[in-house]
Design an enzyme around this catalytic site. Structure first.
Site, mmCIF file in Angstrom:
data_model
loop_
_atom_site.group_PDB
_atom_site.id
_atom_site.type_symbol
_atom_site.label_atom_id
_atom_site.label_comp_id
_atom_site.label_asym_id
_atom_site.label_seq_id
_atom_site.Cartn_x
_atom_site.Cartn_y
_atom_site.Cartn_z
ATOM 1 N N LYS A 28 69.586 32.087 49.539
ATOM 2 C CA LYS A 28 69.035 32.069 48.187
ATOM 3 C C LYS A 28 67.605 32.601 48.218
ATOM 4 O O LYS A 28 66.687 31.933 48.683
ATOM 5 C CB LYS A 28 69.023 30.652 47.592
ATOM 6 N N GLU A 34 59.880 24.968 56.989
ATOM 7 C CA GLU A 34 58.658 25.744 57.227
ATOM 8 C C GLU A 34 57.856 25.667 55.939
ATOM 9 O O GLU A 34 58.163 26.362 54.964
ATOM 10 C CB GLU A 34 59.005 27.209 57.547
ATOM 11 N N CYS A 79 51.559 31.938 54.680
ATOM 12 C CA CYS A 79 51.525 30.521 55.042
ATOM 13 C C CYS A 79 50.519 30.296 56.168
ATOM 14 O O CYS A 79 49.925 29.239 56.253
ATOM 15 C CB CYS A 79 52.900 30.049 55.434
ATOM 16 N N GLU A 101 46.284 24.153 49.846
ATOM 17 C CA GLU A 101 46.665 25.548 50.086
ATOM 18 C C GLU A 101 46.525 26.336 48.778
ATOM 19 O O GLU A 101 47.172 26.031 47.794
ATOM 20 C CB GLU A 101 48.121 25.588 50.555
HETATM 21 P P1 NAP Z 1 58.624 27.495 46.569
HETATM 22 O O1 NAP Z 1 58.217 27.404 45.170
HETATM 23 O O2 NAP Z 1 58.725 26.258 47.365
HETATM 24 O O3 NAP Z 1 60.001 28.287 46.591
HETATM 25 C C1 NAP Z 1 60.654 28.597 47.798
HETATM 26 C C2 NAP Z 1 62.140 28.733 47.547
HETATM 27 O O4 NAP Z 1 62.664 27.470 47.156
HETATM 28 C C3 NAP Z 1 62.496 29.705 46.437
HETATM 29 O O5 NAP Z 1 63.659 30.400 46.778
HETATM 30 C C4 NAP Z 1 62.747 28.772 45.274
HETATM 31 O O6 NAP Z 1 63.581 29.298 44.285
HETATM 32 C C5 NAP Z 1 63.425 27.622 45.972
HETATM 33 N N1 NAP Z 1 63.442 26.380 45.205
HETATM 34 C C6 NAP Z 1 62.649 25.999 44.170
HETATM 35 N N2 NAP Z 1 63.000 24.781 43.736
HETATM 36 C C7 NAP Z 1 64.038 24.375 44.503
HETATM 37 C C8 NAP Z 1 64.830 23.204 44.550
HETATM 38 N N3 NAP Z 1 64.612 22.190 43.716
HETATM 39 N N4 NAP Z 1 65.811 23.134 45.468
HETATM 40 C C9 NAP Z 1 66.037 24.143 46.333
HETATM 41 N N5 NAP Z 1 65.321 25.280 46.329
HETATM 42 C C10 NAP Z 1 64.326 25.394 45.429
HETATM 43 O O7 NAP Z 1 57.657 28.436 47.407
HETATM 44 P P2 NAP Z 1 57.128 29.836 46.959
HETATM 45 O O8 NAP Z 1 56.245 29.604 45.795
HETATM 46 O O9 NAP Z 1 58.235 30.808 46.850
HETATM 47 O O10 NAP Z 1 56.304 30.283 48.271
HETATM 48 C C11 NAP Z 1 55.058 29.829 48.568
HETATM 49 C C12 NAP Z 1 55.061 28.663 49.536
HETATM 50 O O11 NAP Z 1 55.826 28.977 50.687
HETATM 51 C C13 NAP Z 1 53.687 28.328 50.071
HETATM 52 O O12 NAP Z 1 53.459 26.948 50.017
HETATM 53 C C14 NAP Z 1 53.714 28.784 51.516
HETATM 54 O O13 NAP Z 1 52.855 28.130 52.383
HETATM 55 C C15 NAP Z 1 55.115 28.578 51.870
HETATM 56 N N6 NAP Z 1 55.486 29.440 53.006
HETATM 57 C C16 NAP Z 1 55.595 28.877 54.236
HETATM 58 C C17 NAP Z 1 55.916 29.654 55.335
HETATM 59 C C18 NAP Z 1 56.063 29.050 56.699
HETATM 60 O O14 NAP Z 1 56.632 29.706 57.569
HETATM 61 N N7 NAP Z 1 55.603 27.857 56.964
HETATM 62 C C19 NAP Z 1 56.143 31.024 55.165
HETATM 63 C C20 NAP Z 1 56.006 31.564 53.893
HETATM 64 C C21 NAP Z 1 55.695 30.750 52.819
HETATM 65 P P3 NAP Z 1 62.996 29.834 42.893
HETATM 66 O O15 NAP Z 1 62.175 31.024 43.247
HETATM 67 O O16 NAP Z 1 64.205 30.154 42.145
HETATM 68 O O17 NAP Z 1 62.171 28.732 42.311
#
Ligand code: NAP
Ligand code: MG
Length: 479
Positions: free
Chosen positions: A159, A234, A268, A369
């Protein structure tokens, strides 16, 4: 009726594509087809040599479409085309070929001779694995997860983020052309808040590998608890860089710029807190600001662009809100800090590279963050104090040390509470070694043998080897 969603180009705020949004029925079909493909299909039962061939074909397919994929990634995320061309796309292909070429080695059985017994340790796939990825490295993170999960023999449901599904859909075509058996890979475009729970709580799903925010990560932990699943999490970071007085100043300045402004700071592992030893602080900050001001902002698809727009209006608003709060708490904007004036950038979600001074550990911006181009730079006099400040975070993902004394830098690295520490470099990921954080940055690794093995389960088969085949259990109730 099928719902449509417009996918935006963040450089211009114009629609790039309109695509179908998956609903509950599509989700049900995806889970079902993955389950059947795992339980009854050929994929988990193929010889490792055959599995390897399919993964190599995917890698070749990515390379054959590299220019198109890079352009699409850039149009959809806004990241400079140089980044998608030289980093995201080739690295994605390389991850598939790496795990193709190493799966036989990583999956080798182990036989241990024990006292009166023999243990046969086997690595098996978990089953159906859900892969949920964010928008900052859409193709790359999807490729990391998919290459490992498939190499281990699982079937997958990917997804992508609702904001950035386009390269994942191209990947679906590449996988289709590679001829993988039906149901082995399902890629669905759906809203996480609508379908996430369905996917993550379903009994037919065995494992979830998630990269994203802590907020969503915590929700997924809750869903997964209902049926107890294997997880990789992650999550976010608030990483720190320590620049020592003996560092190569030019390398430290240039590397630190990369460590917070690449991909518009939406990394991240972004080094959002930079601690500089006082002897070189004045020179460091002067050079850092001079160069930050010269970073060329522009549309992602312009080869001259060094920094593109943020992913969305919402993300830019979040960055602005963090900055306003930091200023109210006493932080000083040393450069940037606003939406650029240039008329050619006015429709996109651009924000200037920003440097903050006067940030203390009590401030919100020191702890949270931002996920944008905002560096907090401060000075230190005692390295132990810098280590303490670096570790003063709920996150523990990454760290960077700049020093010519590698031995001392290594001893500092050991004291940094983070899953990955770079010395005199930044952001280098290798398929050969694991990556992943501690504390609220999550758990489980990606990449390397250790990351790959997360996508497998360990089975231990113990058989009796007692002389005369009469083990102790024979006598216990052996009346
Ligand atoms: P996000 O809002 O957490 O979304 C990540 C994924 O989760 C998206 O595909 C999102 O879908 C999905 N999602 C949202 N609500 C969900 C739910 N209730 N159940 C299951 N899946 C759900 O993160 P983001 O805004 O895309 O990315 C930024 C974040 O990612 C930052 O906090 C960053 O630090 C973190 N990150 C971490 C790493 C690492 O390796 N540690 C790497 C990259 C990014 P939708 O888009 O449809 O909402
Ligand atoms: Mg989000």
């Amino acid at each position: 009726m099928t719902r449509k969603q417009k996918i935006l180009n963040p450089s211009t705020n114009e629609a790039l594509a309109e695509i179908n949004v998956a609903g509950k029925e599509d989700m049900e079909a995806a889970i079902n087809s993955s389950r059947v493909a795992f339980d009854k299909g050929p994929w988990p039962r193929l010889s490792l040599a055959e599995r390897k061939k399919f993964l190599l074909k995917i890698s070749e397919g990515i390379l054959a479409k590299a220019a198109e994929l890079a352009r699409l990634e850039t149009l959809n995320t806004g990241k400079p085309i140089k980044e998608s061309t030289f980093m995201d796309v080739p690295s994605s292909a390389k991850t598939f070929s790496h795990f193709a070429n190493h799966l036989e080695e990583y999956l080798e059985d182990t036989i241990l001779e024990l006292e009166n017994a023999k243990s046969h340790l086997i690595r098996e796939p978990h089953g159906v694995v859900v892969l949920i990825v964010p928008w900052n490295y859409p193709l790359l993170i999807a490729s990391w997860k998919m290459a490992q999960a498939l190499a281990a023999g699982n079937t997958v449901i990917l997804k992508p983020s609702s904001l950035t599904p386009l390269t994942a859909l191209e990947l679906a075509k590449i996988i289709h052309d590679a001829g993988l058996p039906e149901g082995v890979v399902n890629i669905i475009h759906g809203s996480g808040s609508e379908v996430g729970q369905l996917l993550c709580a379903d009994k037919r799903v065995d494992m979830i590998s998630f990269t994203g925010s802590n907020e969503v990560g915590r929700q997924i932990l809750g869903y997964a608890a209902q049926n107890v699943k294997k997880l990789i999490m992650e999550l976010g970071g608030k990483s720190a860089s320590i620049v020592l007085a003996d560092a190569d100043l030019e390398a430290a300045v240039n590397g630190s710029l990369c460590s917070i402004f690449l991909n518009q700071g939406q990394m991240c592992t972004a080094m959002s807190r930079i601690f500089v030893e006082e002897d070189i602080y004045d020179k460091f900050i002067a050079d850092f600001i001079t160069k930050a001001k010269k970073i060329k902002l522009g549309r992602g698809d312009d080869y001259e662009t060094q920094m593109g727009p943020l992913i969305s209006q919402e993300q830019r608003n979040k960055v602005i809100a963090y900055l306003e709060k930091a200023k109210a708490e006493g932080a000083k904007v040393l450069c940037g800090g606003k939406i650029p004036d240039a008329t050619d950038l006015k429709n996109g979600f651009f924000f200037e590279p920003t440097v903050l001074g006067g940030v203390s550990a009590q401030m919100n911006i020191f702890q949270e963050e931002v996920f944008g181009p905002v560096a907090c730079v401060s000075k230190f006099s005692d390295v132990e104090e810098a280590i303490k400040l670096a570790n003063q975070s709920n996150f523990a993902l990454a760290g960077t040390i700049w020093s010519k004394d590698i031995v001392s830098a290594e001893s500092i690295a050991k004291k940094i509470n983070a899953g990955i520490v770079w010395i005199n470099t930044y952001g280098m990921f290798y398929n050969e070694v694991p990556y992943g954080g501690f504390k609220q940055s999550g758990f489980g690794k990606e990449l390397g043998r250790e990351g790959f093995l997360e996508y497998t389960r360990f089975k231990n088969i113990i058989s009796d080897q007692t002389k005369g085949a009469k083990p102790l259990v024979n006598y216990w109730y052996g009346f």
